[in-house]
Design a protein around this motif. Structure first.
Motif, PDB file in Angstrom:
ATOM      1  N   ASN A 132       0.855  -1.187   0.000  1.00  0.00           N
ATOM      2  CA  ASN A 132       0.000   0.000   0.000  1.00  0.00           C
ATOM      3  C   ASN A 132       0.894   1.242   0.000  1.00  0.00           C
ATOM      4  OD1 ASN A 132      -1.571   2.219   0.806  1.00  0.00           O
ATOM      5  ND2 ASN A 132      -3.027   0.893   1.860  1.00  0.00           N
ATOM      6  N   ILE A 146       0.238   3.962   2.684  1.00  0.00           N
ATOM      7  CA  ILE A 146       0.792   3.587   3.989  1.00  0.00           C
ATOM      8  C   ILE A 146       2.307   3.718   3.971  1.00  0.00           C
ATOM      9  CG2 ILE A 146       1.145   1.664   5.581  1.00  0.00           C
ATOM     10  CD1 ILE A 146      -1.605   2.597   5.836  1.00  0.00           C
ATOM     11  N   PHE A 147       2.897   3.290   2.876  1.00  0.00           N
ATOM     12  CA  PHE A 147       4.351   3.393   2.741  1.00  0.00           C
ATOM     13  C   PHE A 147       4.813   4.834   2.946  1.00  0.00           C
ATOM     14  CE2 PHE A 147       8.282   4.050   0.519  1.00  0.00           C
ATOM     15  CZ  PHE A 147       9.006   2.890   0.704  1.00  0.00           C
ATOM     16  N   LEU A 153       3.211   7.362   4.378  1.00  0.00           N
ATOM     17  CA  LEU A 153       2.946   7.867   5.724  1.00  0.00           C
ATOM     18  C   LEU A 153       3.914   7.282   6.740  1.00  0.00           C
ATOM     19  CD1 LEU A 153      -0.931   7.758   5.477  1.00  0.00           C
ATOM     20  CD2 LEU A 153       0.472   9.809   5.735  1.00  0.00           C
ATOM     21  N   ALA A 154       4.239   6.015   6.557  1.00  0.00           N
ATOM     22  CA  ALA A 154       5.190   5.382   7.476  1.00  0.00           C
ATOM     23  C   ALA A 154       6.550   6.055   7.358  1.00  0.00           C
ATOM     24  CB  ALA A 154       5.299   3.892   7.172  1.00  0.00           C
ATOM     25  N   GLY A 197       6.464   9.446   8.940  1.00  0.00           N
ATOM     26  CA  GLY A 197       6.518   9.328  10.394  1.00  0.00           C
ATOM     27  C   GLY A 197       7.921   9.038  10.874  1.00  0.00           C
ATOM     28  N   ALA A 198       8.582   8.106  10.199  1.00  0.00           N
ATOM     29  CA  ALA A 198       9.952   7.757  10.571  1.00  0.00           C
ATOM     30  C   ALA A 198      10.875   8.963  10.441  1.00  0.00           C
ATOM     31  CB  ALA A 198      10.448   6.610   9.703  1.00  0.00           C
ATOM     32  N   PHE A 237      13.337   0.413   4.690  1.00  0.00           N
ATOM     33  CA  PHE A 237      12.059   0.431   3.974  1.00  0.00           C
ATOM     34  C   PHE A 237      12.111  -0.323   2.652  1.00  0.00           C
ATOM     35  CE2 PHE A 237      10.851   3.659   6.953  1.00  0.00           C
ATOM     36  CZ  PHE A 237       9.472   3.597   6.988  1.00  0.00           C
ATOM     37  N   ARG A 238      13.318  -0.599   2.194  1.00  0.00           N
ATOM     38  CA  ARG A 238      13.437  -1.210   0.874  1.00  0.00           C
ATOM     39  C   ARG A 238      13.381  -2.721   0.982  1.00  0.00           C
ATOM     40  NH1 ARG A 238      17.901   0.305  -3.677  1.00  0.00           N
ATOM     41  NH2 ARG A 238      16.925  -0.914  -5.343  1.00  0.00           N
TER      42      ARG A 238
END
Lengths: 277, 277
Positions: A236, A239-240, A242-243, A246-247, A273-274
């Motif tokens: 998604n 979501i990716f 937004l995550a 946030g990070a 993240f990758r």
DNA sequence: GTCTATAGAATGATAGAC
DNA sequence: GTCTATCATTCTATAGAC
């Protein structure tokens, strides 16, 4: 006549004139001002400075209030001299220069103490002005914050675009953008650092709404960077994004200047993240 | 004699006694109180309530101040009746119950308006007390926040441990913990929701330091969950944990009740963080 | 452009009556 | 345990002198 200025340096022209009149000297307030100006003593700061220079190097017999006036004047004039060549004869600031000083000082305090926790007094003190004088440059506290926020995001977008322009690999582009994001928020000047706190530190609804537009442009940019990534089909991307955001902003909580550099952090974050595709 | 109570319901015992004495009736303040109590009229709230019931259902001839007293009393007594069975005869709250009411109301306001943006007056109004009365239950505003923060994190740790106990798969355990984290912060009661804002909304250094310990236990738990994961050798687990924590807390910014559930969000987040190993 | 002086409201907290 | 009454501060913002 100048004795009075030495004895009561904080009296204004009107008070001084009244005092002199009751002592038998007929003189108007503007007359007092004329004489003061002739001796370069037309402000309380100058009168106090003259006393301090002449009489008592330790300043031990000045009141706390008088010392405050001196200090304020010193700060104000110091800042003006720092700005290149635009200082006028008696130390008053050039218009744009003073505005900029206020923006910088306010940004710094907003970042450190939050919006509600920073008063116009705090800001005024930083630039060597009295609270009321700030309102000559900005109509209200809210507009002051909006101006900083706007400028902060404008700079962020510019820096971010400049950083990724030469790169074509999507993951590398994202990493570069992240590095700029972190660097701006952690090591940038006061105005650049304000971008990270807007969402959390502002609880006034009306103000919050005024800030949304500034963020939107930057969000769009990030959305595009994520869209170009080669991600597993079921990921998604919303979501990716937004995550990741946030990070990125969470680094504000744990970042410590001496340790990992913004570049290194961006590298590690992207690695996390990758997916190992 | 009771006429006076009807005409000036807000007069205290002392004032009423003085008034009566000047009208020829010899009576002491405590005598006034005795008679009032006999008629169940010993507080301004009760006297006003009696008037409102007897004379004028529209309450149109009460002052704004009098209406405020009535409203406050109604709120206070309403809350007491909500709490199970512990209400005393005249509607005064049982000690622990009242403390709990204050904690809940304060937590709710702190989450919505921030620490600095919430005044003792706001809190008092919510529970139907006057500002000063709050200080009977909590020595100062800071302690009030600390109490909420402590309880919030205690509950979070308990819920989190309970959720993962039965599961053994490391990724699944982390996902369950994340779901609890999001659910607590988004859909929990006021006290549970305070955990997410402590770090961002508090700019008082001394207070911030008092909160660190509460967070430490939870951080430790998360550290352990991450340590159990099967991650690529070169992944920095510290960065991984911080990135996840940032992503979790960032949900606070974009979460909207009707859309994705906390469980679904946790699932997607973990999917994003899980390298396709 | 800066200052003096102040309005007017809100704040955290306290003392003492009841 | 709650209320009355209030203090001392602090806040944003303004008016008008200079």
């Amino acid at each position: 006549m100048l004795l009075l200025a030495r004895r009561y340096p904080q009296h204004g022209q009107a008070k001084a004139a009244r005092e002199l009149k009751s002592a038998g000297h007929a003189i108007s307030p503007s007359g007092v001002r004329y004489i003061w100006k002739k001796h370069n003593l037309e402000t309380a700061y100058k009168r106090l400075k003259a006393i301090a220079a002449l009489r008592d190097p330790t300043m031990s017999n000045l009141t706390a209030n008088q010392l405050a006036i001196l200090k304020r004047g010193d700060i104000s004039r110091g800042l003006v001299q720092d700005s290149r060549g635009s200082n006028t004869a008696d130390g008053a600031a050039a218009p744009d220069e003073r505005q900029n000083q206020i923006l910088q000082a306010a940004a710094d305090l907003f970042v450190k103490q939050g919006y509600g926790g920073t008063s116009i007094r705090d800001i005024a003190q930083r630039v060597g002005l009295l609270p009321g004088s700030v309102y000559h440059h900005f109509p209200c506290k809210e507009d002051l914050f909006v101006a900083i926020h706007h400028e902060g995001f404008r700079q962020l977008v510019v820096r971010s675009e400049a950083a990724i322009r030469a790169e074509s690999d999507p993951w590398k582009r994202l990493e570069l953008a992240c590095a700029v994001h972190i660097d701006s928020a952690m090591e940038g000047d006061a105005i650049a650092r304000i971008t990270a706190i807007g969402l959390f530190a502002i609880h006034e609804d009306r103000l919050q709404r005024r800030l949304e537009k500034d963020r939107e442009t930057y969000d769009q940019q990030l959305r595009k960077l994520v869209a170009d990534l080669d991600l597993p089909r079921k990921t998604n991307r919303s979501i990716f994004r937004l995550a990741l955001l946030g990070a990125l902003n969470w680094t504000l909580i744990w970042y410590r200047p001496g340790k990992m550099t913004p570049k290194q952090i961006a590298r590690e974050l992207i690695r996390t993240f990758r997916a190992s595709t």
